[in-house]
Write an enzyme that holds these catalytic residues in place. Structure first.
Site, PDB file in Angstrom:
ATOM      1  N   HIS A 373      -9.975   8.304  16.985  1.00  0.00           N
ATOM      2  CA  HIS A 373     -10.187   9.709  16.620  1.00  0.00           C
ATOM      3  C   HIS A 373     -10.695   9.898  15.194  1.00  0.00           C
ATOM      4  CE1 HIS A 373      -8.438  11.717  20.184  1.00  0.00           C
ATOM      5  NE2 HIS A 373      -7.577  10.720  20.207  1.00  0.00           N
ATOM      6  N   LYS A 564      -8.389  25.795  11.303  1.00  0.00           N
ATOM      7  CA  LYS A 564      -8.157  24.378  11.556  1.00  0.00           C
ATOM      8  C   LYS A 564      -7.347  23.813  10.403  1.00  0.00           C
ATOM      9  CE  LYS A 564     -12.584  23.801  11.904  1.00  0.00           C
ATOM     10  NZ  LYS A 564     -13.049  22.968  12.972  1.00  0.00           N
ATOM     11  N   ARG A 565      -6.937  22.577  10.536  1.00  0.00           N
ATOM     12  CA  ARG A 565      -6.208  21.924   9.448  1.00  0.00           C
ATOM     13  C   ARG A 565      -7.018  22.003   8.158  1.00  0.00           C
ATOM     14  NH1 ARG A 565      -6.251  16.194   8.502  1.00  0.00           N
ATOM     15  NH2 ARG A 565      -7.439  16.044  10.440  1.00  0.00           N
ATOM     16  N   LYS A 570     -13.281  18.992   6.249  1.00  0.00           N
ATOM     17  CA  LYS A 570     -13.569  20.132   7.111  1.00  0.00           C
ATOM     18  C   LYS A 570     -14.250  21.261   6.338  1.00  0.00           C
ATOM     19  CE  LYS A 570      -9.901  18.979  10.381  1.00  0.00           C
ATOM     20  NZ  LYS A 570     -10.716  18.717  11.586  1.00  0.00           N
ATOM     21  N   THR A 672     -12.357  20.161  18.890  1.00  0.00           N
ATOM     22  CA  THR A 672     -12.223  20.927  20.138  1.00  0.00           C
ATOM     23  C   THR A 672     -12.174  22.419  19.845  1.00  0.00           C
ATOM     24  OG1 THR A 672      -9.807  20.639  20.065  1.00  0.00           O
ATOM     25  CG2 THR A 672     -11.062  19.105  21.434  1.00  0.00           C
ATOM     26  N   LYS A 676     -13.516  25.736  22.056  1.00  0.00           N
ATOM     27  CA  LYS A 676     -12.706  26.913  22.391  1.00  0.00           C
ATOM     28  C   LYS A 676     -13.403  28.192  21.959  1.00  0.00           C
ATOM     29  CE  LYS A 676      -8.639  24.046  21.800  1.00  0.00           C
ATOM     30  NZ  LYS A 676      -7.719  23.523  20.790  1.00  0.00           N
TER      31      LYS A 676
END
Length: 829
Positions: A373, A564-565, A570, A672, A676
């Protein structure tokens, strides 16, 4: 698989799976549970009481179906799949159980007749705090698909008493408080006291020989912790098929530590027992101190050791030898967290079952498969040799022997190539010798998969290139997916109902059926209906924002969302830079028209990740300035919604107009959240990273906003640094204004030092996330977003096409590929 799908909005369409039980019988069942399970007077019960009674009533039905499902597994002598994951972020269970069992009509009417509101009861449930991010949400989607596709499988993990943490925002800073999700217990959890297994730690290894003169090892003088099974049931959609996640809870062994007991120190004897139960107390303790590292290692081995005792118990029911083990058992390792399972199975086969090395190793390799991952080498899990040897001495011996045999094979294939041997070794040499768990997982598995096409390719050409050269058929790609049951049918009932009115509900188990929406993408009446659903979802989220953030936002504005985290790769910081640029344009060009925008963030930063927490502070500080500047009005709002969770995501995602997927190209394995959002009609702004690439291929380049460098270009810039951040700062006035505002204290009450670490990173040519190198492209792309949003017809058409073309991203498709290509199963057609 049952292909008959019903409209969730039609209360009469759901066929009861209560096998003849009517509404009155359901009410009787609820009242019975209130009295017998909870000791409550039904006439005085509150929402929490009724929620629990309803949950117990539904659990009764689930258990009956689970027993029947298990009997079919045994009767059919089916190969079992064991999905090992340290996280299962399932969110709330009540709504999923009602939906998947087809009981919406019965439950709604029974609850209303008892004088309660179903939505209020659902809000009584705590999110199951069994994970901290995408890894756990993915695992939960997979469990839903496995149950819906009637695959004989089990999820295995840990039942944590405390989740990651509850997040509060105080003066703009993240403040962590304990996430005690089980303080009232969980009606969805069965504690299986009959399934208790001993798990060993520490001790030492003694060598013996068997009757044939073969080397045998005994692991002795160990500390024992008991693992007790706790089951959560997972219903398939409309198919009477129920599987379970078996989560292990640490329990002290019966024995007291006699060293303390015999000298009269009873308190220390009891404390020793209590400390043994800390293994399952908290999700992912911080690993930045040695105690945290050791506890994480013990957690990983704890659940693996208990799981394999359970697997062997089940296998031995019908098998006297291990010859058929890989044909009866498939084990999927979800990341490296369960990779210690490889030496554990070897230990069981060698030391307990008496098999020879070659036979045991062949069984292992053909049993295990490993999902990677991450693309970042620093994120690959390693353990200090000294620590692993102290906690699990026999496993370190086995790892050394695996490595010795493997490196002999490498040396024979690549004679004289010492660098290849060093990089492929299971042991990383250095001042602290460490065991490379990813290398162990690759060597000990027959399949290694990435989770998106780009990710898998980069594994082959970069991260695991030596292994790919040696085993060119081992690394494969299985693009992640999401369950449409939770992430559209359940969380966005308005849109699901609208889609069902037009094309039916077969898409719930066959997401490719959404293609039928394409014929409506230019229908103005359908456009209006689509926009109405989105507006209602935005109004709902606006009420949540008002309640939690004390900020009023305009539901008519563009909802630009990144949830998100919180992590540097990110790039929430890139999003903040755009928010500041947008603010500057409003206040310096007062008469210039802009598309009103609400920029929404949510997510948690790891407690020890100070830079991510500083980014949270900056987001909130920018919001404080922007939201209170009268020159801005409703043209821009910046909000950070605290305590992001699965249940909160179910409310945020349906409200999004724009989905921010802006990681540095080459860093996000898949994602993911991007799926969504797109499934719920948001348009994506993103880099060509992870699954964004495949989303663009599916929805069409004209229906997604792509900016920034490719993975190849980003890698080149990291190495060659042909463009320097300070050069961009000097050449672009807008960029300079943004950086100067942060560094000059515009968002910190004049404090020029608070955000200095972020400014220094932005201007550093060693910034690994290349924010300023992508900023200009990102700002240009955001302006295009605003211009496009003004044309409602174009935006709505693109939104519809995004939903229509999301069929590939169903977790049903992903699980089908795992089942047929990795696990060796033949699925029902």
């Amino acid at each position: 698989m049952d292909k008959h799908i019903v409209d969730p909005a039609d209360n009469h369409a759901y066929a009861s799976v209560f096998q003849g039980t009517g509404i009155e019988d359901f009410k009787i069942c609820i009242r019975h549970h209130l009295m017998s399970f909870q000791g409550r007077d039904p006439d005085r019960a509150g929402d929490q009481d009724v929620y629990r009674a309803l949950s117990y009533a539904l659990r009764d039905v689930l258990m009956e179906k689970w027993i029947k499902t298990q009997k079919t597994f045994y009767a059919g002598k089916m190969k079992r799949v064991y999905y090992l994951s340290l996280e299962f972020l399932v969110g709330r269970s009540l709504g999923t159980a009602i939906l998947n069992m087809g009981l919406m009509d019965e439950v709604t009417q029974a609850i209303e007749q008892l004088g309660y509101d179903l939505e209020e009861l659902r809000d009584c449930e705590e999110d199951a705090a069994l994970g901290n991010g995408g890894l756990g949400r993915l695992a939960s989607c997979f469990m839903d698909s496995i149950a819906t596709m009637k695959i004989p499988a089990y999820g295995y993990g840990i039942r944590y008493d405390f989740g990651l943490f509850n997040q509060r925002i105080v003066d703009g800073y993240q403040v962590e408080t304990p996430d005690s999700w089980l303080r009232l217990g969980s009606p969805w959890m069965y504690e299986r006291t009959s399934f208790m297994y001993p798990v060993q730690f520490y001790g030492h290894v003694t060598a013996t020989t068997d009757k044939l003169g073969n080397y045998r090892a005994r692991w002795v003088d160990t500390e024992i912790v008991m693992a007790m099974a706790c089951d959560m049931l997972v219903p398939g959609f409309n198919n009477d098929h129920v599987i379970n996640m078996r989560l292990w809870r640490a329990k002290a062994s019966r024995e007291l530590d006699l060293r303390y007991f015999n000298v009269g120190d009873y308190i220390s004897a009891v404390e020793s027992k209590v400390l043994s139960e800390t293994i399952s107390k908290v999700l992912y303790p911080s690993d930045d101190i040695s105690e945290g590292q050791e506890l994480r290692l013990k957690q990983q081995y704890f659940f693996v050791a208990a799981t394999f005792q359970d697997i062997l118990r089940r296998y031995r029911k019908d098998n006297d030898t291990f010859d058929d083990f890989p044909n009866q058992v498939a084990v999927q390792l979800n990341d490296t967290h369960p990779a210690i399972a490889i030496p554990e199975l070897m230990r069981l086969l060698l030391d307990i079952e008496g098999l020879g090395w070659e036979q045991a190793w062949n069984i292992c390799v053909n049993t295990f498969a490993y999902t990677n991952h991450t693309l970042m080498p620093e994120a690959l899990e390693t353990w200090p040799v000294d620590m692993l040897g102290r906690v699990l001495p026999r496993h370190l011996e086995i790892i050394y022997e695996i490595n010795r045999r493997f490196l002999e094979e490498v040396a024979n294939l690549y004679p004289g190539n010492t660098r290849k041997i060093q990089e492929m070794s299971l042991i990383e040499e250095g001042s602290v010798r460490r065991v490379r768990m990813a290398n162990l997982a690759i060597v000990g598995s027959h399949s290694v998969n990435g989770v998106a096409a780009l990710h898998s390719e980069l594994l082959k050409t970069n991260l695991f290139r030596h292994f790919h050269e040696m085993w060119p058929d081992k690394i494969n790609s299985k693009t992640n997916g999401i369950t449409p049951r939770r992430w559209l049918l359940k969380c966005n009932q308005g849109l699901a109902g609208l889609i069902g009115d037009k094309i039916g509900f077969d898409w719930v188990v066959d997401l490719d059926k959404l293609r039928g929406l394409e014929s409506y993408c230019d229908d103005p009446v359908f456009h209006q209906q689509w926009q109405t659903v989105k507006l209602e979802n935005k109004k709902r989220l606006a009420r949540i924002i008002t309640a939690t953030c004390a900020v009023d936002v305009d539901p008519g504005s563009l909802f630009d969302i990144q949830v998100k985290r919180i992590h540097e790769y990110k790039r929430q910081l890139l999003n903040v830079l755009h928010a500041i640029d947008f603010y500057h344009r409003i206040i310096t060009h007062r008469d210039e028209p802009v598309t009103p925008r609400t920029i929404i963030f949510a997510g948690k930063a790891a407690p020890s990740y100070w830079k991510a927490k500083l980014i949270i502070k900056l987001i909130n500080s920018v919001g404080d300035v922007v939201n209170n500047d009268p020159r801005v009005g409703d043209r821009l709002k910046v909000v950070f919604i605290p305590n992001y969770s699965v249940s909160l995501a179910e409310r945020i995602i349906p409200a999004a107009d724009l989905s921010e997927q802006i990681s540095t190209a080459g860093t996000e394995a898949s994602g993911t959240g991007n799926m969504k959002f797109a499934l719920n009609g948001a348009l994506t702004i993103g880099t060509l990273d992870g699954a964004n690439i495949e989303i663009r291929e599916e929805v069409g380049a004209e229906n997604i906003f792509i900016f920034g460098m490719t993975a190849e270009e980003a890698e080149y810039e990291k190495k060659c640094k042909s463009r320097k951040p300070w050069q961009i700062y000097e050449a672009n006035p807008a960029v300079r204004q943004i950086i100067d505002a942060i560094g000059g204290g515009a968002f910190s009450n004049g404090d020029t030092e608070l955000f200095r670490p972020l400014v220094n990173d932005l201007l550093s040519e060693n910034d690994p996330y290349l924010l300023l190198l992508d900023l200009e492209s990102y700002l240009d792309c955001q302006r295009l977003v605003g211009q496009t949003y003004v044309d409602k017809a174009i935006w709505t058409r693109r939104s519809i096409l995004n939903v229509a073309r999301m069929g590939k991203f169903s977790s049903d498709r992903t699980i089908k590929e795992y089942a047929e290509q990795i696990w060796g199963l033949k699925l029902e057609r």
